[in-house]
Design an enzyme around this catalytic site. Structure first.
Site: not given
Ligand SMILES: Cc1cc2nc3c(=O)[nH]c(=O)nc-3n(C[C@H](O)[C@H](O)[C@H](O)COP(=O)(O)O)c2cc1C
Length: 374
Positions: A26, A111
């Site tokens: 997400p 979040c």
């Molecule tokens: C642009 C952006 C928006 C995000 N929005 C959400 C969100 O709406 N809901 C959520 O649970 N996490 C959100 N996250 C966190 C990601 O889902 C994820 O947990 C976090 O980036 C770690 O994963 P990664 O290492 O693959 O980036 C967001 C991350 C990014 C980069």
């Protein structure tokens, strides 16, 4: 007990989610319908919507918000719709509005942003276990589809395990564990703790999705082996390389063009498109600063096509001229060095800072901090 006959736990994971290993995270403003189409084309097996604010979604006087955050189509499955909320009744009301068009509803408990602190949701609920139980349980009892949750870990693994078990007992049928604590954000992002994820996975009966530390395709198997998780979720890795799940690193112009073409068929907010182009083009923009400046200003899809076409011509020319030099090498830390016209991860240092801080400035100005939810 749920008042609905529905698939649960592994049965749900196998039959509805197709035992998915590759999950699109997400992402506020970034995992919108058009992006999900592109990500599925390149291997995403389950997609999450961006986090939707349950109360705003139910506000009849704010139709614009609903249109902005919620759009889907026939082939957009399996799909999990994520909400943030702190009132069980309102969460249920919002979830009932989408349950016919998705496969599960997820509660955001991860979040860490200021806006979540002010709004009292996301990771700022993680000390209110009764409230979390009620939020999940009301969906478990009343929806015709399963409820899932996405959490961050606590510093103490024993507490994380207790927390995860409480969420399972409330009726969650799948749990995503982001292996970072609430304080790990911005320049303090650092690494996710796969060992905690492994322990949670061992302790639960429902499927567990691991989130964090996926930069390259090869990291996926490493993560599955290290955590024993059922699947992995990628956010940033996917944004910088939408083909990460397919195990390829395509030229940036190819991904940008495909995405823009999808946006021609699926109405998408210009600010979302701009955010995506900045990320796809990120390695190339320091070499074409005029394009970077224009990308920050243009306001129509047509202008974005024109700009992308100009960048494509320039990059293809450079790629052509340096053909012999396009072999992938590794830097002193073992990170792959790709030519700058190839989709590649945004590698951060140990402290969580991006290696290329300066170039990021424009991009981070584009997406208001208040809307981000990393
Ligand atoms: C642009 C952006 C928006 C995000 N929005 C959400 C969100 O709406 N809901 C959520 O649970 N996490 C959100 N996250 C966190 C990601 O889902 C994820 O947990 C976090 O980036 C770690 O994963 P990664 O290492 O693959 O980036 C967001 C991350 C990014 C980069």
């Amino acid at each position: 007990m749920s008042s609905h006959q529905k698939l649960q736990g592994y049965e749900f994971y196998r039959k509805v989610l197709g035992s998915a290993n590759y999950v699109l995270a997400p992402m506020v403003d970034q995992s919108e319908y058009a992006w999900r189409i592109l990500s599925r084309r390149y291997g995403a097996q389950v997609c999450y919507t961006p986090m939707i604010h349950a109360k705003m979604f139910c506000d009849e006087s704010n139709k614009q918000y609903r249109t902005d955050v919620w759009s889907t189509g026939k082939y957009d499955r399996p799909l999990i719709v994520q909400f943030c909320a702190n009132d069980p009744e309102i969460l249920l009301k919002a979830a009932l509005k989408v349950q016919a068009q998705c496969d599960a509803v997820d509660l955001n408990l991860g979040c860490p942003q200021h806006i979540a602190r002010r709004g009292h949701y996301g990771s700022f609920l993680q000390d209110e276990w009764n409230l979390i139980f009620n939020l999940i349980n009301i969906l478990h009892k009343n929806l015709s589809i399963p409820v899932t949750a996405k959490i961050r870990v606590f510093p103490e693994v024993e507490k994380t395990i207790k927390y995860a078990k409480m969420i399972e007992s409330a009726g969650a049928q799948l749990l995503t564990v982001h292996g970072r604590v609430r304080e790990q954000k911005g320049h303090k992002t650092g690494l996710a703790d796969w060992e905690q994820i492994r322990k949670v996975k061992e302790a639960l009966k429902i499927p567990v999705i691991s989130n964090g530390n996926i930069l390259y395709f090869e990291d996926i198997q490493r993560c599955l082996d290290a955590t024993g998780a059922d699947g992995i979720m990628s956010a940033e890795g996917n944004l910088y390389n939408p083909a990460i799940f397919a195990g390829i690193n395509p030229p940036v112009w190819q991904m940008a063009k495909e995405y823009l073409e999808i946006c021609q068929t699926v109405p998408t907010k210009i600010s979302y498109i701009r955010g995506h182009l900045f990320k796809i083009y990120r390695p190339a923009l320091p070499y074409h600063t005029d394009i970077r400046e224009q990308l920050a200003k243009v306001n129509t899809l047509e202008e974005m096509f024109t700009l992308s076409e100009e960048l494509r011509k320039r990059l293809m020319k450079t790629a052509e001229e340096s053909k012999e030099d396009s072999e992938i090498r590794k830097d002193e830390n073992g990170f792959k060095i790709f030519p700058y016209w190839i989709c590649q991860p945004n590698v951060r240092t140990e402290s969580g800072n991006s290696k290329k801080k300066k170039e990021e400035t424009i991009e981070s100005n584009i997406v208001p901090e208040t809307l981000q939810c990393e």
